[in-house]
Design a protein around this motif. Structure first.
Motif, PDB file in Angstrom:
ATOM      1  N   MET A 136       0.813  -1.211   0.000  1.00  0.00           N
ATOM      2  CA  MET A 136       0.000   0.000   0.000  1.00  0.00           C
ATOM      3  C   MET A 136       0.853   1.270   0.000  1.00  0.00           C
ATOM      4  SD  MET A 136      -1.553   0.779   3.835  1.00  0.00           S
ATOM      5  CE  MET A 136      -2.030   2.429   3.330  1.00  0.00           C
ATOM      6  N   HIS A 137       2.097   1.159   0.425  1.00  0.00           N
ATOM      7  CA  HIS A 137       2.998   2.310   0.471  1.00  0.00           C
ATOM      8  C   HIS A 137       3.917   2.304  -0.748  1.00  0.00           C
ATOM      9  CE1 HIS A 137       2.057   1.438   4.785  1.00  0.00           C
ATOM     10  NE2 HIS A 137       1.806   2.738   4.756  1.00  0.00           N
ATOM     11  N   VAL A 183       8.185  -9.170  -7.653  1.00  0.00           N
ATOM     12  CA  VAL A 183       7.078  -8.554  -6.930  1.00  0.00           C
ATOM     13  C   VAL A 183       7.505  -8.196  -5.514  1.00  0.00           C
ATOM     14  CG1 VAL A 183       4.691  -8.790  -6.161  1.00  0.00           C
ATOM     15  CG2 VAL A 183       5.436  -9.969  -8.255  1.00  0.00           C
ATOM     16  N   SER A 184       7.367  -6.916  -5.175  1.00  0.00           N
ATOM     17  CA  SER A 184       7.437  -6.506  -3.783  1.00  0.00           C
ATOM     18  C   SER A 184       6.029  -6.682  -3.223  1.00  0.00           C
ATOM     19  CB  SER A 184       7.892  -5.043  -3.674  1.00  0.00           C
ATOM     20  OG  SER A 184       9.282  -4.936  -3.832  1.00  0.00           O
ATOM     21  N   ALA A 185       5.851  -7.787  -2.512  1.00  0.00           N
ATOM     22  CA  ALA A 185       4.509  -8.233  -2.126  1.00  0.00           C
ATOM     23  C   ALA A 185       4.163  -7.775  -0.717  1.00  0.00           C
ATOM     24  CB  ALA A 185       4.420  -9.760  -2.237  1.00  0.00           C
ATOM     25  N   GLY A 186       3.502  -6.625  -0.642  1.00  0.00           N
ATOM     26  CA  GLY A 186       2.988  -6.133   0.624  1.00  0.00           C
ATOM     27  C   GLY A 186       1.489  -6.365   0.681  1.00  0.00           C
ATOM     28  N   PHE A 187       1.001  -6.846   1.801  1.00  0.00           N
ATOM     29  CA  PHE A 187      -0.408  -7.245   1.910  1.00  0.00           C
ATOM     30  C   PHE A 187      -1.202  -6.306   2.820  1.00  0.00           C
ATOM     31  CE2 PHE A 187       2.157 -10.806   0.657  1.00  0.00           C
ATOM     32  CZ  PHE A 187       1.413 -11.372  -0.371  1.00  0.00           C
ATOM     33  N   ASP A 188      -0.675  -5.099   3.014  1.00  0.00           N
ATOM     34  CA  ASP A 188      -1.329  -4.140   3.902  1.00  0.00           C
ATOM     35  C   ASP A 188      -2.419  -3.323   3.226  1.00  0.00           C
ATOM     36  OD1 ASP A 188       0.783  -3.129   2.443  1.00  0.00           O
ATOM     37  OD2 ASP A 188       1.576  -1.869   4.030  1.00  0.00           O
ATOM     38  N   ASP A 193      -6.818  -4.724   6.532  1.00  0.00           N
ATOM     39  CA  ASP A 193      -5.517  -4.222   6.964  1.00  0.00           C
ATOM     40  C   ASP A 193      -5.524  -2.701   6.822  1.00  0.00           C
ATOM     41  OD1 ASP A 193      -2.630  -4.036   7.510  1.00  0.00           O
ATOM     42  OD2 ASP A 193      -2.544  -6.157   6.976  1.00  0.00           O
ATOM     43  N   TRP A 194      -4.354  -2.082   6.796  1.00  0.00           N
ATOM     44  CA  TRP A 194      -4.273  -0.628   6.837  1.00  0.00           C
ATOM     45  C   TRP A 194      -4.924   0.051   5.637  1.00  0.00           C
ATOM     46  CZ3 TRP A 194       1.544   0.275   8.486  1.00  0.00           C
ATOM     47  CH2 TRP A 194       1.731  -0.236   9.787  1.00  0.00           C
ATOM     48  N   GLY A 195      -4.785  -0.534   4.452  1.00  0.00           N
ATOM     49  CA  GLY A 195      -5.231   0.142   3.233  1.00  0.00           C
ATOM     50  C   GLY A 195      -6.717   0.063   2.954  1.00  0.00           C
TER      51      GLY A 195
END
Length: 248
Positions: A136-137, A183-188, A193-195
């Motif tokens: 998300m960032h 892939v930079s795999a962020g799950f936020d 979650d945050w997003g």
């Protein structure tokens, strides 16, 4: 699918969400029956020095974080090397996409993605790379390090509408041309979650998009864990992504 990880990633090395107790365990519990695990090993000093300044490395060292950050970077290299031949995932921490060559923030210390892709490039495995960063960032560190080098295309999708988000990812991957898809795999960015944007099924869809792109280009693909902080849903989100990345 092969998953690169290490018992040391369970350590609570700082008091921050990425290092929270139980985070790695939540993922392991969800993917245990679908993964073939491989122990990570630390990156070589030359791999870290190729990306980060001496003062940066000293700062991380003085905080007592060199060993765990170096292990994550090494795991990223292993993941990328395996990804040349088959889809692979790096279940590693600390994350890395906010670490620039001489600065860091956002729970990141060494830029795992940059270290991994630079290793592939320096050792003649690739000439070009494509990075999808769906954390998300915005992955400012990855952009700061890799964009000036000229051999990496980087896409950070941004939308508060999940359908537009997925359409944007699909559109950019359709035009991708590279020797490896990372892939930079962020799950936020999950709805719980945050997003608050994406559904669990969307991570499988994006994983499948990456798989299909790699197949179209006849190249490899891999993913590295970045964000994702709700332990109640993190494991199932990672599992969904791995299923998509493997072609399910």
């Amino acid at each position: 699918m092969k998953v690169v990880t290490h018992e040391d990633f369970k350590q609570v090395y700082t008091h921050e969400p990425a290092a929270a107790p139980g985070r790695i365990e939540a993922i392991l519990g969800a993917i245990r029956d679908e993964a073939v695990f491989e122990d990570a090993y630390p990156a070589g000093a030359e791999d870290i020095a190729a990306i980060h300044s001496k003062s940066h490395i000293q700062s991380v060292t003085h905080q007592g974080l060199y060993n765990i950050a170096c292990l994550a970077a090494g795991g990223a290299i292993q993941t990328a090397l395996t990804g040349l031949k088959e889809p692979c995932f790096g279940l590693i921490r600390p994350p890395g996409h906010h670490a620039s060559a001489d600065s860091y923030w956002g729970f990141c210390y060494f830029n795992n993605m940059a270290v991994a892709l630079d290793h592939l490039k320096r050792n003649g495995h690739i000439k070009t790379a494509y990075v999808l960063d769906f954390d998300m960032h915005y992955g400012d560190g990855t952009v700061n390090i890799l964009k000036p080098k000229g051999y990496v295309a980087i896409h950070n999708p941004e939308s508060h509408d999940r359908k537009e988000y997925l359409s944007d990812v699909s559109r950019h991957l359709e035009s991708a041309a590279a020797d490896i898809i990372a892939v930079s795999a962020g799950f936020d960015n999950h709805v719980q979650d945050w997003g608050g944007v994406l559904l669990t099924e969307d991570y499988q869809a994006m994983g499948r998009m990456v798989h299909d792109t790699a197949k179209r280009l006849q190249v490899g693909c891999f993913g590295l864990l970045e964000g994702g902080y709700n332990h109640q849903v993190l494991g199932e989100n990672v599992r969904a992504f791995l299923r998509g990345l493997s072609g399910s």
